[in-house]
Design a protein around this motif. Structure first.
Motif, PDB file in Angstrom:
ATOM      1  N   ALA A  40       0.850  -1.185   0.000  1.00  0.00           N
ATOM      2  CA  ALA A  40       0.000   0.000   0.000  1.00  0.00           C
ATOM      3  C   ALA A  40       0.885   1.232   0.000  1.00  0.00           C
ATOM      4  O   ALA A  40       2.027   1.182   0.444  1.00  0.00           O
ATOM      5  N   PRO A  41       0.417   2.363  -0.499  1.00  0.00           N
ATOM      6  CA  PRO A  41       1.233   3.575  -0.445  1.00  0.00           C
ATOM      7  C   PRO A  41       1.511   3.971   1.003  1.00  0.00           C
ATOM      8  O   PRO A  41       0.748   3.648   1.908  1.00  0.00           O
ATOM      9  N   ALA A  42       2.627   4.661   1.200  1.00  0.00           N
ATOM     10  CA  ALA A  42       3.007   5.109   2.543  1.00  0.00           C
ATOM     11  C   ALA A  42       2.143   6.305   2.907  1.00  0.00           C
ATOM     12  O   ALA A  42       2.511   7.453   2.659  1.00  0.00           O
ATOM     13  N   VAL A  43       0.998   6.039   3.500  1.00  0.00           N
ATOM     14  CA  VAL A  43       0.037   7.096   3.754  1.00  0.00           C
ATOM     15  C   VAL A  43      -0.788   6.767   4.990  1.00  0.00           C
ATOM     16  O   VAL A  43      -1.075   5.600   5.276  1.00  0.00           O
ATOM     17  N   ALA A  44      -1.140   7.799   5.733  1.00  0.00           N
ATOM     18  CA  ALA A  44      -2.070   7.663   6.850  1.00  0.00           C
ATOM     19  C   ALA A  44      -3.240   8.595   6.599  1.00  0.00           C
ATOM     20  O   ALA A  44      -3.075   9.678   6.024  1.00  0.00           O
ATOM     21  N   ILE A  45      -4.418   8.191   7.010  1.00  0.00           N
ATOM     22  CA  ILE A  45      -5.599   9.036   6.892  1.00  0.00           C
ATOM     23  C   ILE A  45      -5.698   9.867   8.161  1.00  0.00           C
ATOM     24  O   ILE A  45      -5.876   9.335   9.265  1.00  0.00           O
ATOM     25  N   VAL A  46      -5.568  11.174   8.021  1.00  0.00           N
ATOM     26  CA  VAL A  46      -5.546  12.087   9.162  1.00  0.00           C
ATOM     27  C   VAL A  46      -6.912  12.723   9.331  1.00  0.00           C
ATOM     28  O   VAL A  46      -7.542  13.142   8.352  1.00  0.00           O
ATOM     29  N   ASP A  47      -7.360  12.786  10.560  1.00  0.00           N
ATOM     30  CA  ASP A  47      -8.644  13.410  10.867  1.00  0.00           C
ATOM     31  C   ASP A  47      -8.555  14.899  10.545  1.00  0.00           C
ATOM     32  O   ASP A  47      -7.687  15.615  11.066  1.00  0.00           O
ATOM     33  N   ALA A  48      -9.423  15.366   9.671  1.00  0.00           N
ATOM     34  CA  ALA A  48      -9.395  16.767   9.253  1.00  0.00           C
ATOM     35  C   ALA A  48      -9.562  17.711  10.435  1.00  0.00           C
ATOM     36  O   ALA A  48      -9.090  18.854  10.407  1.00  0.00           O
TER      37      ALA A  48
END
Length: 666
Positions: A40-48
């Protein structure tokens, strides 16, 4: 098995892998094989809600690279993950000192520190795809890249100059091909060219669709001392979006648009738009029309209005009424040179916010989105006419009529008008000018006719007859779309320069005489002029930002161009080029001392660019540049801080070539 070599990059000891496959990467709570089908891409989903943004983050802005993501990429064999780490603040001073030793160049493909192909492959995996190895737009006309296609080449050739819409969809194509080195143009436009090379185009581009990809690209480039360029559409006259051996961050696909009907920011209360930095003029204007409002943008249809256009100030058909595009900005989302994602506005990172609004693109960070003011729907009336020498209009009458038009410039901009006109020499004693168009926002036909009645009365006294055509529109979009066609693109047989002429030159008869005479002299000697009667100091005021102070005193922005044939000798091209900068332009500078020029449409080698493009703002901008980008990650020709760098090669003897190495000055 994997193999590694150990190299020193800055103050880091890095192991570069010979291959990637067979390794594993920890992503979240899972351990997966390192290949493009499983990683998977190196990414985290950050709470806006955790951001300082005053508007909801776009989906791509919630996808971020974080310290936790970097920490999770901990497989022992993958020690070169340090290449993608954030800036190490504890070693900042030591690293800065090492990297700013005079003479140090950016890293290039023939250098020992240049990444292995496997490292680029790992980069692409972490990006989740989107890494593009550059193949020049016109490569299909040659066999160099093994993609020769006569049909495609014919299409590209036929649409090279007059269809910017195709170039802006390419990850590396730019307008200012001369300074790129003209290394891959259609043969019909470059008869002596026998092969296609990457030349001054970047080595790779990242087609970004989220913040994490931008952060990875910046961290990778900073940690390996790679040159970084930022491209949205490539419209800039000064080739700011290219550079040999560079990694390009291509923001063109950041296209999200959100209408904010009741936006609140500081003292502002009203409608606004949040627009991705890849949004172009036609897309922004379509969104405004759909929501029954008006926004300030450029006249060119394919210009990336939320990118370098706005960051450089951005003049508009609405500037005499509302100011520059940069004046409309309420908040911005930005990735800075340390790889961090921040919100810049009057409260959060205020100095960065000040600098980004007019201090130039590709300088302080990568903007992902901008919140701008929206205005009520506005009616517009346009006027077009042609003035040309001929059987009924002599040379003397032509220039007398042009002077009559010039005399009213303050009156017209005070009324909120904007005139876009051209002047050219057709032959010995033959001259042509077209008004295309006179743009009168907020006026109906009767009001515009009243405004221009004294001008046409003066024309009549001079024995000059023109046939004015008025058109009245209920909405800005319709007037803009009908008035401004798709702009030309990509000639290497032209050089341009420009000047912002101050209002004070119109308030003194002798100065106005001198101003008009130097405009006339350039045309008489073969220069082609595109000019704008425009002001950027609206009666309602304007914010404190980095917009060139010269704009606040301007009533004319004039662009001159010199052209040559594709078969011209190098000596002929150099003579034309030098005449532009040291002859024609110097006359314009001499009659407007202390004024300036619009950085996005200026002389590539403007002699005192720090004053001409930034005025009294430059010292403050330079300090902000050093604070936010101490390593010199971001460089663009004639941008803030660019005077600390030099190119290793020249075109025509004195034009820095983007097809050369970028090194710190000794």
């Amino acid at each position: 098995m994997s193999c590694f070599r150990r190299v020193i990059v800055g103050t880091l000891l890095i192991s570069q892998p010979c291959i990637v496959y067979g390794q594993t990467i920890v992503v979240g709570n899972s351990t997966v094989s390192a290949n493009e089908s499983t990683v998977a891409p190196a990414v985290a989903i950050v709470d806006a809600k955790e951001s300082n943004s005053t508007a909801n983050l776009f989906d791509g802005e919630t996808q971020q690279l974080t310290d936790a993501v970097i920490a999770n990429l901990t497989d022992l064999e993958l020690s070169n993950i340090a290449l993608f780490s954030f800036q190490n603040e504890s070693s900042l001073n030591e690293t800065l000192a090492k990297r700013t030793v005079p003479g140090i160049c950016k890293t290039y493909p023939d250098d020992p520190f240049w990444p292995f192909s496997s490292t680029w492959h790992l980069f692409d995996i972490l990006l989740g795809g989107g890494l593009i190895k550059t193949v020049p737009y016109a490569s299909s006309c040659y066999s160099s890249f093994k993609d020769y296609n006569s049909t495609k080449c014919e299409f590209i050739t036929n649409n090279w100059i007059n269809a910017s819409i195709y170039h802006t969809e390419d990850p590396t194509s730019i307008n200012a091909v001369l300074f790129q080195g003209s290394t891959c143009m259609p043969p019909a436009l470059m008869p002596a060219q026998s092969e296609c090379t990457v030349g001054g185009y970047p080595e790779y581009a990242v087609s970004v669709r989220n913040v994490a990809q931008i952060q990875l690209a910046i961290n990778f480039a900073r940690n390996l001392n790679l040159r970084v360029v930022i491209k949205n559409t490539g419209h800039d006259f000064s080739a700011k979006s290219v550079g040999m051996g560079a990694l390009s961050i291509w923001t063109h696909n950041l296209k999200q648009i959100q209408f904010l009907r009741n936006y609140r920011q500081g003292s502002y209360r009203g409608p606004a738009f949040k627009l991705g930095s890849g949004v172009q003029a036609f897309e922004a204007y379509e969104a405004a029309r759909k929501n029954n409002v008006t926004i300030v943008g450029g006249e060119g249809r394919t210009v990336g209005v939320m990118g370098g256009f706005l960051l450089g100030g951005g003049h508009s058909p609405l500037s005499s009424l509302y100011g520059m595009a940069a004046d409309q900005v309420l908040s911005m989302e930005v990735v800075t040179s340390d790889g961090r994602f921040v919100t810049a506005n009057e409260i959060s990172h205020p100095s960065l916010f000040w600098a980004l609004r007019g201090g130039g693109g590709s300088t302080f960070g990568v903007v992902t989105s901008v919140v701008v003011k929206a205005y009520p729907k506005i009616k517009v009336t346009t006027l077009t006419y042609i003035l040309a020498t001929g059987p009924t209009i002599s040379y003397t009458q032509f220039w007398a009529a042009m002077r009559a038009f010039f005399d009213g410039f303050i009156t017209y901009t005070d009324a909120g008008n904007y005139e876009y006109f051209r002047i050219s020499k057709l032959g010995e004693g033959r001259y042509f000018s077209d008004m295309g168009p006179w743009f009168a926002p907020g006026m109906n036909k009767t009001q515009l006719q009243t405004l221009v009645a004294p001008l046409f009365s003066r024309f009549k006294e001079l024995g000059v007859e023109v046939k004015p055509v008025y058109k009245e529109y209920d909405d800005f979009y319709d007037a803009w779309y009908a008035s401004f066609p798709v702009e030309p693109w990509g000639s290497n047989a032209i050089r341009q320069a420009s000047r912002l002429f101050p209002k004070s030159n119109w308030e003194d008869a002798a100065k106005l005489n001198a101003t008009f005479d130097v405009i006339k002299s350039v045309v008489e000697e073969g220069g082609y002029i595109v000019a704008f009667n425009i002001a950027a100091a609206p009666k309602t005021g304007y914010p404190d930002n980095a917009v060139n102070p010269a704009w606040r005193n301007t009533v004319m922005h004039a662009i001159m161009a010199t052209l040559w044939n594709t078969t011209s000798s190098e000596a002929e091209m150099k003579a034309a080029s030098d005449r532009l900068t040291y002859g024609w332009m110097q006359r314009w500078r001499d009659v407007s001392p202390g004024a300036g020029a619009y950085m996005s449409e200026a002389d590539y080698i403007e002699p005192d660019f720090t004053q001409a493009f930034f005025g009294d703002n430059y010292a403050r901008l330079y300090r902000i540049k050093q604070f936010y980008d101490p390593f010199g990650v971001f460089y663009a020709h004639t941008a803030v801080g660019s005077e600390d760098w030099k190119m290793s090669k020249m075109i025509l003897g004195n034009l820095p070539s983007q097809n050369s190495k970028l090194c710190r000055k000794t």
